[in-house]
Design a protein around this motif. Structure first.
Motif, PDB file in Angstrom:
ATOM      1  N   THR A   1      72.484   3.359  81.805  1.00  0.00           N
ATOM      2  CA  THR A   1      71.465   2.590  82.133  1.00  0.00           C
ATOM      3  C   THR A   1      72.208   1.236  82.172  1.00  0.00           C
ATOM      4  O   THR A   1      72.578   0.707  81.248  1.00  0.00           O
ATOM      5  CB  THR A   1      70.220   2.733  81.035  1.00  0.00           C
ATOM      6  N   CYS A   2      71.519   0.410  83.350  1.00  0.00           N
ATOM      7  CA  CYS A   2      72.041  -0.661  83.709  1.00  0.00           C
ATOM      8  C   CYS A   2      70.725  -1.625  83.608  1.00  0.00           C
ATOM      9  O   CYS A   2      69.868  -1.204  84.413  1.00  0.00           O
ATOM     10  CB  CYS A   2      73.101  -1.133  84.755  1.00  0.00           C
ATOM     11  N   ASN A   3      70.697  -2.944  83.073  1.00  0.00           N
ATOM     12  CA  ASN A   3      69.405  -3.780  83.527  1.00  0.00           C
ATOM     13  C   ASN A   3      69.852  -5.188  83.944  1.00  0.00           C
ATOM     14  O   ASN A   3      71.056  -5.657  83.400  1.00  0.00           O
ATOM     15  CB  ASN A   3      68.935  -3.745  82.147  1.00  0.00           C
ATOM     16  N   THR A   4      69.374  -5.495  84.863  1.00  0.00           N
ATOM     17  CA  THR A   4      69.573  -6.997  85.261  1.00  0.00           C
ATOM     18  C   THR A   4      68.269  -7.803  85.201  1.00  0.00           C
ATOM     19  O   THR A   4      67.076  -7.608  85.492  1.00  0.00           O
ATOM     20  CB  THR A   4      69.915  -6.905  86.877  1.00  0.00           C
ATOM     21  N   THR A   5      68.642  -8.926  84.631  1.00  0.00           N
ATOM     22  CA  THR A   5      67.703 -10.014  84.486  1.00  0.00           C
ATOM     23  C   THR A   5      66.843 -10.566  85.809  1.00  0.00           C
ATOM     24  O   THR A   5      67.495 -10.241  86.798  1.00  0.00           O
ATOM     25  CB  THR A   5      68.012 -11.255  83.572  1.00  0.00           C
ATOM     26  N   ALA A   6      65.683 -11.045  85.774  1.00  0.00           N
ATOM     27  CA  ALA A   6      64.701 -11.394  86.740  1.00  0.00           C
ATOM     28  C   ALA A   6      65.344 -12.658  87.391  1.00  0.00           C
ATOM     29  O   ALA A   6      66.145 -13.454  86.747  1.00  0.00           O
ATOM     30  CB  ALA A   6      63.651 -11.794  86.358  1.00  0.00           C
ATOM     31  N   LEU A   7      65.199 -12.580  88.884  1.00  0.00           N
ATOM     32  CA  LEU A   7      65.700 -13.785  89.481  1.00  0.00           C
ATOM     33  C   LEU A   7      64.390 -14.119  90.356  1.00  0.00           C
ATOM     34  O   LEU A   7      63.353 -13.684  90.282  1.00  0.00           O
ATOM     35  CB  LEU A   7      66.925 -13.467  90.629  1.00  0.00           C
ATOM     36  N   SER A   8      64.565 -15.432  91.077  1.00  0.00           N
ATOM     37  CA  SER A   8      63.518 -15.906  91.513  1.00  0.00           C
ATOM     38  C   SER A   8      62.839 -15.539  92.931  1.00  0.00           C
ATOM     39  O   SER A   8      61.623 -15.679  93.285  1.00  0.00           O
ATOM     40  CB  SER A   8      63.678 -17.622  91.586  1.00  0.00           C
ATOM     41  N   LEU A   9      63.650 -14.536  93.497  1.00  0.00           N
ATOM     42  CA  LEU A   9      63.333 -13.844  94.674  1.00  0.00           C
ATOM     43  C   LEU A   9      63.903 -12.408  94.550  1.00  0.00           C
ATOM     44  O   LEU A   9      64.517 -12.150  93.689  1.00  0.00           O
ATOM     45  CB  LEU A   9      64.377 -14.557  95.922  1.00  0.00           C
ATOM     46  N   LEU A  10      63.313 -11.588  95.538  1.00  0.00           N
ATOM     47  CA  LEU A  10      63.754 -10.277  95.160  1.00  0.00           C
ATOM     48  C   LEU A  10      65.439 -10.096  95.446  1.00  0.00           C
ATOM     49  O   LEU A  10      66.066 -10.949  96.138  1.00  0.00           O
ATOM     50  CB  LEU A  10      63.218  -9.446  96.615  1.00  0.00           C
ATOM     51  N   ALA A  11      65.999  -9.125  94.728  1.00  0.00           N
ATOM     52  CA  ALA A  11      67.454  -9.165  94.552  1.00  0.00           C
ATOM     53  C   ALA A  11      67.715  -8.018  94.751  1.00  0.00           C
ATOM     54  O   ALA A  11      67.179  -7.132  94.642  1.00  0.00           O
ATOM     55  CB  ALA A  11      67.916 -10.117  93.606  1.00  0.00           C
ATOM     56  N   ASN A  12      69.188  -7.961  94.718  1.00  0.00           N
ATOM     57  CA  ASN A  12      70.036  -6.445  94.714  1.00  0.00           C
ATOM     58  C   ASN A  12      71.133  -6.493  93.706  1.00  0.00           C
ATOM     59  O   ASN A  12      71.889  -7.468  93.761  1.00  0.00           O
ATOM     60  CB  ASN A  12      70.322  -6.023  95.989  1.00  0.00           C
ATOM     61  N   THR A  13      71.381  -5.535  93.010  1.00  0.00           N
ATOM     62  CA  THR A  13      72.626  -5.671  91.958  1.00  0.00           C
ATOM     63  C   THR A  13      73.614  -4.235  92.220  1.00  0.00           C
ATOM     64  O   THR A  13      72.903  -3.129  92.470  1.00  0.00           O
ATOM     65  CB  THR A  13      72.069  -5.572  90.712  1.00  0.00           C
ATOM     66  N   LYS A  14      74.671  -4.530  92.360  1.00  0.00           N
ATOM     67  CA  LYS A  14      75.574  -3.396  92.411  1.00  0.00           C
ATOM     68  C   LYS A  14      76.407  -3.237  91.132  1.00  0.00           C
ATOM     69  O   LYS A  14      76.756  -4.483  90.872  1.00  0.00           O
ATOM     70  CB  LYS A  14      76.473  -3.602  93.578  1.00  0.00           C
ATOM     71  N   VAL A  15      76.734  -2.157  90.727  1.00  0.00           N
ATOM     72  CA  VAL A  15      77.513  -2.346  89.401  1.00  0.00           C
ATOM     73  C   VAL A  15      78.650  -1.079  89.542  1.00  0.00           C
ATOM     74  O   VAL A  15      78.293  -0.043  90.022  1.00  0.00           O
ATOM     75  CB  VAL A  15      76.611  -1.935  88.183  1.00  0.00           C
TER      76      VAL A  15
END
Length: 335
Positions: free
Chosen positions: A58-72
């Motif tokens: 499980t990976c978690n990414t903190t909130a950003l000010s706009l919609l975002a996308n994360t690749k790990v």
């Protein structure tokens, strides 16, 4: 004619905000769990045994000010130079096994950060959205495949091998973007924001049940005797058993088919003629074989044949009709 011209000019101020679509700053964390790899009861140690466990990442990414996308991109490392399970009760006894990344069990699952098997981690990619003010997360499961090869002289008992933080790690890089897809990191250690490695633990276990087989029980022949039995007739035979190493066993002989009045007897066909005899555990013929107490043999299996002597005697005097006399004794092994 006098006149005036008034010109009014409006100035419009425009401010543009440029949002980068790459490398938005965010904090990503990843963790992993593995269920117990339980091979269960391994009854036939002459063949390989397979088992499996489940890895969850499980990976978690903190909130950003706009919609975002994360690749790990992450490497799931499982080390240990020697993969065997010690026997809980027998010092020095161990059951070897191996861990694999594929169902065909050809790709060993190893580690890029610890001891052998080296440079064989499982590589996993995650791609998930990160919501405004909420953040985002992604999870994935994979199967950890295990196999115990054939080990003909493996000892009976419970086996356990534990993996700790010193043997495992999740090493990863991540990239987050705003208003567009993120670029995947090149490797687990480059091409993105380095995450803090985490560790996980799990157990590998198996049980080999106790087992024994009677390999042979040779007939005891007292031979021929002319006329009355005026002197004891002695002879010996043996019962051979083999028990899985570490198996506690007990072997006993019953009283035969014609026992009467505390005496074993051989019978002539279906007649009422009998020859008394006795079976002993010792060559001095003092301790009779039985199914209880001092009359049984006990021991612990070695994985090899363990012959047990049977000493017989036909006491004298006895005077019976001529003919062939026979009895059948049952051998019982308890383990």
């Amino acid at each position: 004619m006098n006149g005036s011209l008034v010109v009014r000019m409006a100035f419009v101020m425009f401010t543009a905000w440029a949002w980068s679509t790459q490398s938005a700053w965010a904090v990503t964390t990843c963790s992993a769990t593995v269920t117990t790899l339980d091979f269960g009861s391994v009854g036939d140690v002459t063949q390989s045994t397979q088992g499996a466990a489940t890895l969850t990442v499980t990976c978690n990414t903190t909130a950003l000010s706009l919609l975002a996308n994360t690749k790990v991109r992450m490497c799931i490392n499982i080390g240990k130079a020697v993969r065997d399970m010690p026997n809980a009760a027998i010092a020095g006894a161990a059951l070897s096994y191996q861990l694999y990344k594929d169902a065909s069990r050809t790709l060993i699952w190893g580690s890029s950060t610890t001891a052998a098997p080296a440079n064989q981690p499982l590589i996993i990619d995650l791609d998930y959205p990160v919501l405004v003010l909420v953040g985002g997360s992604g999870a994935v499961t994979r199967t950890l495949y295990g196999q115990i090869p054939a080990q003909a002289n493996a000892a009976a008992g419970n086996y356990l091998h534990s993996y700790s933080a010193a043997d495992t790690s999740v090493v990863f890089q991540s990239n987050s973007s705003l208003l567009g897809p993120a670029s995947p990191p090149a490797t687990c250690t480059s091409g993105g924001e380095a995450g803090t490695p985490t560790n996980f633990s799990f157990d590998v276990k198996a049980n080999i049940p106790p087992s024994c087989d009677v390999l042979s029980a040779s007939n005891l022949q007292f031979g021929s005797n002319a006329g009355a039995i005026t002197a004891p007739l002695d002879n010996a035979s043996s019962v051979a058993l083999t028990c899985r190493r570490g198996t506690a066993w007990t072997l006993g002989l019953d009283d035969g088919q014609n026992f009467s009045g505390g005496t074993r007897r051989m019978r002539k066909g279906t007649s009422t003629d009998f020859v008394a005899y006795q079976l002993y555990r010792d060559s001095g013929r003092t301790t009779p074989w039985s199914t209880t107490g001092a009359g049984v043999a006990t021991g612990t299996g070695t994985g090899t044949s363990m012959p047990q002597a049977v000493y017989g005697r036909v006491p004298a005097p006895q005077n019976v009709p001529a003919g062939e006399y026979l009895d059948v004794v049952t051998v019982t092994v308890t383990y």
